[in-house]
Design a protein around this motif. Structure first.
Motif, PDB file in Angstrom:
ATOM      1  N   ASP A 267       0.851  -1.188   0.000  1.00 15.05           N
ATOM      2  CA  ASP A 267       0.000   0.000   0.000  1.00 15.05           C
ATOM      3  C   ASP A 267       0.890   1.241   0.000  1.00 15.05           C
ATOM      4  O   ASP A 267       1.522   1.557   1.001  1.00 15.05           O
ATOM      5  CB  ASP A 267      -0.911  -0.019   1.233  1.00 15.05           C
ATOM      6  N   GLU A 268       0.954   1.928  -1.127  1.00 17.03           N
ATOM      7  CA  GLU A 268       1.808   3.117  -1.295  1.00 17.03           C
ATOM      8  C   GLU A 268       3.245   2.824  -0.827  1.00 17.03           C
ATOM      9  O   GLU A 268       3.758   3.457   0.097  1.00 17.03           O
ATOM     10  CB  GLU A 268       1.240   4.308  -0.515  1.00 17.03           C
ATOM     11  N   PRO A 269       3.931   1.874  -1.464  1.00 17.92           N
ATOM     12  CA  PRO A 269       5.245   1.425  -0.975  1.00 17.92           C
ATOM     13  C   PRO A 269       6.349   2.460  -1.039  1.00 17.92           C
ATOM     14  O   PRO A 269       7.384   2.293  -0.395  1.00 17.92           O
ATOM     15  CB  PRO A 269       5.563   0.228  -1.876  1.00 17.92           C
ATOM     16  N   THR A 270       6.176   3.529  -1.836  1.00 15.21           N
ATOM     17  CA  THR A 270       7.237   4.523  -1.955  1.00 15.21           C
ATOM     18  C   THR A 270       6.937   5.788  -1.155  1.00 15.21           C
ATOM     19  O   THR A 270       7.509   6.844  -1.413  1.00 15.21           O
ATOM     20  CB  THR A 270       7.473   4.891  -3.434  1.00 15.21           C
ATOM     21  N   GLN A 271       6.063   5.669  -0.163  1.00 13.11           N
ATOM     22  CA  GLN A 271       5.729   6.803   0.705  1.00 13.11           C
ATOM     23  C   GLN A 271       7.000   7.359   1.351  1.00 13.11           C
ATOM     24  O   GLN A 271       7.780   6.645   1.967  1.00 13.11           O
ATOM     25  CB  GLN A 271       4.777   6.331   1.800  1.00 13.11           C
ATOM     26  N   GLY A 272       7.254   8.665   1.189  1.00 15.79           N
ATOM     27  CA  GLY A 272       8.394   9.299   1.837  1.00 15.79           C
ATOM     28  C   GLY A 272       9.720   9.066   1.145  1.00 15.79           C
ATOM     29  O   GLY A 272      10.769   9.379   1.714  1.00 15.79           O
ATOM     30  N   VAL A 273       9.691   8.541  -0.086  1.00 15.97           N
ATOM     31  CA  VAL A 273      10.922   8.267  -0.824  1.00 15.97           C
ATOM     32  C   VAL A 273      10.985   9.204  -2.030  1.00 15.97           C
ATOM     33  O   VAL A 273       9.974   9.435  -2.695  1.00 15.97           O
ATOM     34  CB  VAL A 273      10.964   6.800  -1.300  1.00 15.97           C
ATOM     35  N   ASP A 274      12.185   9.765  -2.336  1.00 17.13           N
ATOM     36  CA  ASP A 274      12.281  10.681  -3.463  1.00 17.13           C
ATOM     37  C   ASP A 274      12.138   9.942  -4.789  1.00 17.13           C
ATOM     38  O   ASP A 274      12.118   8.707  -4.839  1.00 17.13           O
ATOM     39  CB  ASP A 274      13.589  11.485  -3.417  1.00 17.13           C
ATOM     40  N   VAL A 275      12.014  10.698  -5.888  1.00 13.69           N
ATOM     41  CA  VAL A 275      11.677  10.107  -7.182  1.00 13.69           C
ATOM     42  C   VAL A 275      12.697   9.064  -7.623  1.00 13.69           C
ATOM     43  O   VAL A 275      12.340   7.976  -8.079  1.00 13.69           O
ATOM     44  CB  VAL A 275      11.528  11.208  -8.259  1.00 13.69           C
TER      45      VAL A 275
ATOM     46  N   GLU B  76      14.054   2.915  -8.030  1.00 14.30           N
ATOM     47  CA  GLU B  76      14.830   1.753  -7.604  1.00 14.30           C
ATOM     48  C   GLU B  76      13.992   0.807  -6.743  1.00 14.30           C
ATOM     49  O   GLU B  76      14.147  -0.412  -6.816  1.00 14.30           O
ATOM     50  CB  GLU B  76      16.072   2.212  -6.853  1.00 14.30           C
ATOM     51  N   LEU B  77      13.077   1.364  -5.942  1.00 12.91           N
ATOM     52  CA  LEU B  77      12.229   0.525  -5.105  1.00 12.91           C
ATOM     53  C   LEU B  77      11.276  -0.309  -5.960  1.00 12.91           C
ATOM     54  O   LEU B  77      11.048  -1.490  -5.690  1.00 12.91           O
ATOM     55  CB  LEU B  77      11.447   1.388  -4.111  1.00 12.91           C
ATOM     56  N   TYR B  78      10.746   0.293  -7.025  1.00 15.52           N
ATOM     57  CA  TYR B  78       9.881  -0.467  -7.930  1.00 15.52           C
ATOM     58  C   TYR B  78      10.653  -1.569  -8.642  1.00 15.52           C
ATOM     59  O   TYR B  78      10.137  -2.668  -8.866  1.00 15.52           O
ATOM     60  CB  TYR B  78       9.221   0.463  -8.947  1.00 15.52           C
ATOM     61  N   GLN B  79      11.914  -1.296  -9.002  1.00 15.26           N
ATOM     62  CA  GLN B  79      12.747  -2.328  -9.607  1.00 15.26           C
ATOM     63  C   GLN B  79      12.977  -3.467  -8.618  1.00 15.26           C
ATOM     64  O   GLN B  79      12.982  -4.646  -8.986  1.00 15.26           O
ATOM     65  CB  GLN B  79      14.072  -1.721 -10.055  1.00 15.26           C
TER      66      GLN B  79
ATOM     67  N   LYS C 183      -1.789  15.148 -19.140  1.00 22.14           N
ATOM     68  CA  LYS C 183      -0.428  15.579 -18.818  1.00 22.14           C
ATOM     69  C   LYS C 183       0.363  14.517 -18.072  1.00 22.14           C
ATOM     70  O   LYS C 183       1.506  14.721 -17.729  1.00 22.14           O
ATOM     71  CB  LYS C 183      -0.467  16.865 -17.981  1.00 22.14           C
ATOM     72  N   VAL C 184      -0.286  13.383 -17.777  1.00 21.65           N
ATOM     73  CA  VAL C 184       0.410  12.307 -17.085  1.00 21.65           C
ATOM     74  C   VAL C 184       0.822  11.276 -18.110  1.00 21.65           C
ATOM     75  O   VAL C 184      -0.010  10.693 -18.784  1.00 21.65           O
ATOM     76  CB  VAL C 184      -0.503  11.664 -16.014  1.00 21.65           C
ATOM     77  N   ALA C 185       2.120  11.046 -18.239  1.00 26.29           N
ATOM     78  CA  ALA C 185       2.639  10.082 -19.216  1.00 26.29           C
ATOM     79  C   ALA C 185       3.450   9.019 -18.515  1.00 26.29           C
ATOM     80  O   ALA C 185       3.997   9.252 -17.440  1.00 26.29           O
ATOM     81  CB  ALA C 185       3.519  10.802 -20.234  1.00 26.29           C
ATOM     82  N   PRO C 186       3.551   7.806 -19.091  1.00 20.94           N
ATOM     83  CA  PRO C 186       4.421   6.793 -18.495  1.00 20.94           C
ATOM     84  C   PRO C 186       5.832   7.339 -18.342  1.00 20.94           C
ATOM     85  O   PRO C 186       6.337   8.038 -19.213  1.00 20.94           O
ATOM     86  CB  PRO C 186       4.376   5.646 -19.523  1.00 20.94           C
ATOM     87  N   TYR C 187       6.466   7.002 -17.254  1.00 21.35           N
ATOM     88  CA  TYR C 187       7.762   7.566 -16.872  1.00 21.35           C
ATOM     89  C   TYR C 187       8.849   6.518 -17.044  1.00 21.35           C
ATOM     90  O   TYR C 187       8.676   5.364 -16.686  1.00 21.35           O
ATOM     91  CB  TYR C 187       7.679   7.979 -15.403  1.00 21.35           C
ATOM     92  N   THR C 188       9.966   6.921 -17.632  1.00 21.39           N
ATOM     93  CA  THR C 188      11.134   6.047 -17.662  1.00 21.39           C
ATOM     94  C   THR C 188      12.287   6.778 -17.005  1.00 21.39           C
ATOM     95  O   THR C 188      12.424   7.986 -17.132  1.00 21.39           O
ATOM     96  CB  THR C 188      11.522   5.662 -19.103  1.00 21.39           C
ATOM     97  N   HIS C 189      13.104   6.042 -16.282  1.00 15.51           N
ATOM     98  CA  HIS C 189      14.189   6.653 -15.510  1.00 15.51           C
ATOM     99  C   HIS C 189      15.472   5.932 -15.848  1.00 15.51           C
ATOM    100  O   HIS C 189      15.625   4.757 -15.553  1.00 15.51           O
ATOM    101  CB  HIS C 189      13.871   6.513 -14.020  1.00 15.51           C
TER     102      HIS C 189
END
Length: 263
Positions: free
Chosen positions: A149-157, A162-165, A224-230
């Motif tokens: 549930d919202e696993p990247t809460q409080g983590v920068d972009v 990296e957390l999703y990876q 204005k929301v597009a899939p993001y690649t990093h």
């Protein structure tokens, strides 16, 4: 070889509370090896649906079936720690798992890249460190379904990417299904197999690229929301700080998306 049976199946689920329709006509199936992300605006019913799927509440109508003996690893949206209560990361991992040895706790942390935190005080962890510890705890149960549930809460972009990876890696290692609840649209669209867009009912669903072009999705979030690649050539520390230089490739709307997330 026949496909694995579903882990959870919801059929025509609806929930009404105090005369208010919270959810209606929800049908969804969660399977092994797939990352499914549930997105939607605030008040869309994401947490409500999560509770129904996990059996923490019952629908007004419809049915929810769970595989008998289903092992679920759950990572909450946030965890409030009383700073006056001294608790090490190791002790936190062992809560509810009294048979977990120190070596097993260490292995759980190593798996999520947080091995040095075993003896750290839970109250002193940064946002990124806490999320990795929570993920380690959820994964240590060897779940068939990992619910985040919202696993990247409080983590920068950068740390979020990296957390999703890491979540995808855990899915592969554990062979489990993953159910993500998130509002990090531009990041999560690049890190999931299937998206469910919720606004009291399922507005649209499918592959991220398909959903991002769906009129129902665009009506909720705009175009204005597009899939993001990093793409980068650096590593993030557990605290979220950057070690090295960064080269980003992203849509021109990334800054606007990030600002909306922080509101």
């Amino acid at each position: 070889m026949s496909p694995s049976p579903p882990l959870i199946t919801a059929d025509c689920v609806a929930l009404q509370l105090a005369g208010r329709q919270l959810l209606r006509d929800i049908s969804v199936e969660l399977t092994q090896g797939e990352i499914v992300t549930l997105i939607g605006p605030n008040g869309a019913g994401k947490t409500t649906l999560l509770r129904l799927l996990l059996g923490l509440s019952k629908p007004t109508s419809g049915t929810v079936w769970r595989q008998p003996g289903l092992r679920i690893g759950y990572m909450p949206q946030r965890l409030h720690i009383d700073n006056s209560m001294p608790m090490s990361v190791q002790r936190f991992l062992q809560l509810g798992q009294s048979d977990m040895k120190a070596v097993q706790a260490q292995a759980a942390l190593d798996r999520v890249g947080a091995g040095q935190l075993l003896k750290a005080s839970l109250a002193n962890l940064s946002g990124g460190e806490m999320q990795r510890v929570l993920l380690a705890r959820a994964a240590s149960r060897k779940p068939q379904l990992l619910v985040l549930d919202e696993p990247t809460q409080g983590v920068d972009v950068g740390g979020q990417s990296e957390l999703y990876q890491l979540i995808a890696t855990l899915r592969d290692e554990l062979g489990c299904g993953v159910l993500l609840v998130s509002h990090d649209l531009h990041l999560v669209m690049a890190a999931t197999d299937r998206v469910l867009c919720l606004n009291q009912h399922i507005c649209c669903h499918g592959h991220p690229e398909q959903v991002s072009r769906d009129p129902a999705y665009l009506a909720l979030f705009g175009d204005k929301v597009a899939p993001y690649t990093h793409q980068h050539n650096h590593q993030h520390k557990l605290s979220g700080d950057i070690a090295g230089e960064c080269n980003h490739k992203h849509s021109d709307t990334e800054s606007g998306d990030k600002n909306r997330e922080q509101q």
